[in-house]
Write a protein that holds these residues in place. Sequence first.
Motif, PDB file in Angstrom:
ATOM      1  N   TRP A  13       9.136   7.671  -7.759  1.00 28.92           N
ATOM      2  CA  TRP A  13       7.746   7.613  -7.300  1.00 28.92           C
ATOM      3  C   TRP A  13       7.652   6.476  -6.294  1.00 28.92           C
ATOM      4  O   TRP A  13       7.941   5.327  -6.618  1.00 28.92           O
ATOM      5  CB  TRP A  13       6.790   7.391  -8.469  1.00 28.92           C
ATOM      6  CG  TRP A  13       5.373   7.745  -8.127  1.00 28.92           C
ATOM      7  CD1 TRP A  13       4.349   6.892  -7.856  1.00 28.92           C
ATOM      8  CD2 TRP A  13       4.817   9.061  -8.031  1.00 28.92           C
ATOM      9  NE1 TRP A  13       3.193   7.589  -7.593  1.00 28.92           N
ATOM     10  CE2 TRP A  13       3.448   8.923  -7.693  1.00 28.92           C
ATOM     11  CE3 TRP A  13       5.346  10.344  -8.184  1.00 28.92           C
ATOM     12  CZ2 TRP A  13       2.616  10.016  -7.507  1.00 28.92           C
ATOM     13  CZ3 TRP A  13       4.504  11.432  -8.001  1.00 28.92           C
ATOM     14  CH2 TRP A  13       3.163  11.273  -7.671  1.00 28.92           C
ATOM     15  N   ARG A  14       7.319   6.830  -5.068  1.00 29.49           N
ATOM     16  CA  ARG A  14       7.271   5.859  -3.967  1.00 29.49           C
ATOM     17  C   ARG A  14       5.945   5.109  -3.982  1.00 29.49           C
ATOM     18  O   ARG A  14       4.867   5.708  -3.972  1.00 29.49           O
ATOM     19  CB  ARG A  14       7.450   6.582  -2.632  1.00 29.49           C
ATOM     20  CG  ARG A  14       7.441   5.679  -1.414  1.00 29.49           C
ATOM     21  CD  ARG A  14       7.585   6.504  -0.136  1.00 29.49           C
ATOM     22  NE  ARG A  14       7.635   5.649   1.051  1.00 29.49           N
ATOM     23  CZ  ARG A  14       6.554   5.175   1.669  1.00 29.49           C
ATOM     24  NH1 ARG A  14       5.336   5.492   1.227  1.00 29.49           N
ATOM     25  NH2 ARG A  14       6.686   4.408   2.740  1.00 29.49           N
ATOM     26  N   LEU A  15       6.025   3.772  -3.996  1.00 30.59           N
ATOM     27  CA  LEU A  15       4.838   2.925  -3.999  1.00 30.59           C
ATOM     28  C   LEU A  15       4.770   2.183  -2.661  1.00 30.59           C
ATOM     29  O   LEU A  15       5.585   1.281  -2.404  1.00 30.59           O
ATOM     30  CB  LEU A  15       4.907   1.912  -5.138  1.00 30.59           C
ATOM     31  CG  LEU A  15       5.030   2.502  -6.551  1.00 30.59           C
ATOM     32  CD1 LEU A  15       5.252   1.390  -7.567  1.00 30.59           C
ATOM     33  CD2 LEU A  15       3.802   3.325  -6.895  1.00 30.59           C
ATOM     34  N   PRO A  16       3.826   2.534  -1.787  1.00 30.69           N
ATOM     35  CA  PRO A  16       3.728   1.866  -0.491  1.00 30.69           C
ATOM     36  C   PRO A  16       3.541   0.360  -0.644  1.00 30.69           C
ATOM     37  O   PRO A  16       2.912  -0.105  -1.597  1.00 30.69           O
ATOM     38  CB  PRO A  16       2.486   2.514   0.144  1.00 30.69           C
ATOM     39  CG  PRO A  16       2.317   3.810  -0.566  1.00 30.69           C
ATOM     40  CD  PRO A  16       2.790   3.571  -1.968  1.00 30.69           C
ATOM     41  N   ARG A  17       4.089  -0.380   0.300  1.00 28.90           N
ATOM     42  CA  ARG A  17       4.036  -1.837   0.218  1.00 28.90           C
ATOM     43  C   ARG A  17       2.606  -2.343   0.105  1.00 28.90           C
ATOM     44  O   ARG A  17       2.314  -3.244  -0.690  1.00 28.90           O
ATOM     45  CB  ARG A  17       4.711  -2.452   1.444  1.00 28.90           C
ATOM     46  CG  ARG A  17       4.775  -3.981   1.405  1.00 28.90           C
ATOM     47  CD  ARG A  17       5.540  -4.550   2.598  1.00 28.90           C
ATOM     48  NE  ARG A  17       5.781  -5.973   2.429  1.00 28.90           N
ATOM     49  CZ  ARG A  17       4.939  -6.936   2.808  1.00 28.90           C
ATOM     50  NH1 ARG A  17       3.789  -6.597   3.415  1.00 28.90           N
ATOM     51  NH2 ARG A  17       5.226  -8.210   2.599  1.00 28.90           N
ATOM     52  N   ALA A  18       1.698  -1.784   0.897  1.00 34.15           N
ATOM     53  CA  ALA A  18       0.313  -2.263   0.886  1.00 34.15           C
ATOM     54  C   ALA A  18      -0.317  -2.102  -0.495  1.00 34.15           C
ATOM     55  O   ALA A  18      -1.003  -3.007  -0.986  1.00 34.15           O
ATOM     56  CB  ALA A  18      -0.504  -1.514   1.936  1.00 34.15           C
TER      57      ALA A  18
END
Length: 226
Positions: A111-116
Motif C-alpha cells: 500500500w503506497r503512502l504518498p510523502r505528503a
Amino acid sequence: MAGMSKPDPVVQVLKASAVFGVLSDGARERLAAAGSALALEAGAFLCRAGDAADAAYVVLSGELEIRTSAPDGRELRFTALTAGALVGEMAVLDGGRRSADMAASRRTQLWRLPRAALMRTLEDEPRAALAVIAELSKRLRALNEAMERITRLDLGGRLAVLLLGARNAHGVVAMTQTEIARRLGFSREKVNRKLNDWAREGWVDLGAAGVTIRAPAPLEALTLGA
C-alpha cells in the motif's frame, strides 16, 4: 493496477503495525484512504538505490528484500520485510534518495503512502513520529548486529544462519540452491558442495521441496563463529 482498491483491510494492517498502531482510528483511516495499491511479481523491483523517494509503503502480503550490490557485482541482502512492515520511510523523512534496492522475493502486495500524507500524519500525531524513530533505531541495531556476525562467519556459518532462520515448522527451507546462493552472495557450486557435505553428515536432506534440516544443533554451533 492489480491489488486492493478499498482501504478497509489496509486499516487493519496499519492498526497491527508497530508504527501506525499508535495512531487514532481517524488518522489511520485518513492515511489509508490517501494511499493506493501496488502489486509486485517475484523478482520485480520496487525501487533502486539512488531513486527519488516520493512515498513510503506498507507490506500487506508477501516479502520485500532490501539489498545492494557489492563492488564485485554480488548482491548483498540486508533483510526481508513481511506483512505489516513499513518500507522506504527513511528517504521519505529526510527527503533524500533511496539508499538500497528493494525487490519482491515473491508476489507482494503493498500500500503506497504518498510523502505528503505520511508527513502530515506524523506532524498531527507526534506519537507516531516517535514510533517511527523507535522502529528505525531497532532496524539499525539489528542490521549492525547482523553485519557484525556475518563478517566473522565463513560460508558454512552464513549458510547455517540462513537455513535456521528460513525453516518452517517441519524444518524445511523451501528455497532452491540458486536462491540460497544469491541471498548469501556465494556461487551455487560452493553452496551445493557445502550442502552435500552436510547431507553426508546427516545434518540435512536435499530434495525437490528444498533443504530439510535434520540436525539443527551442529548448524547452530556454526553460527557462533567457533
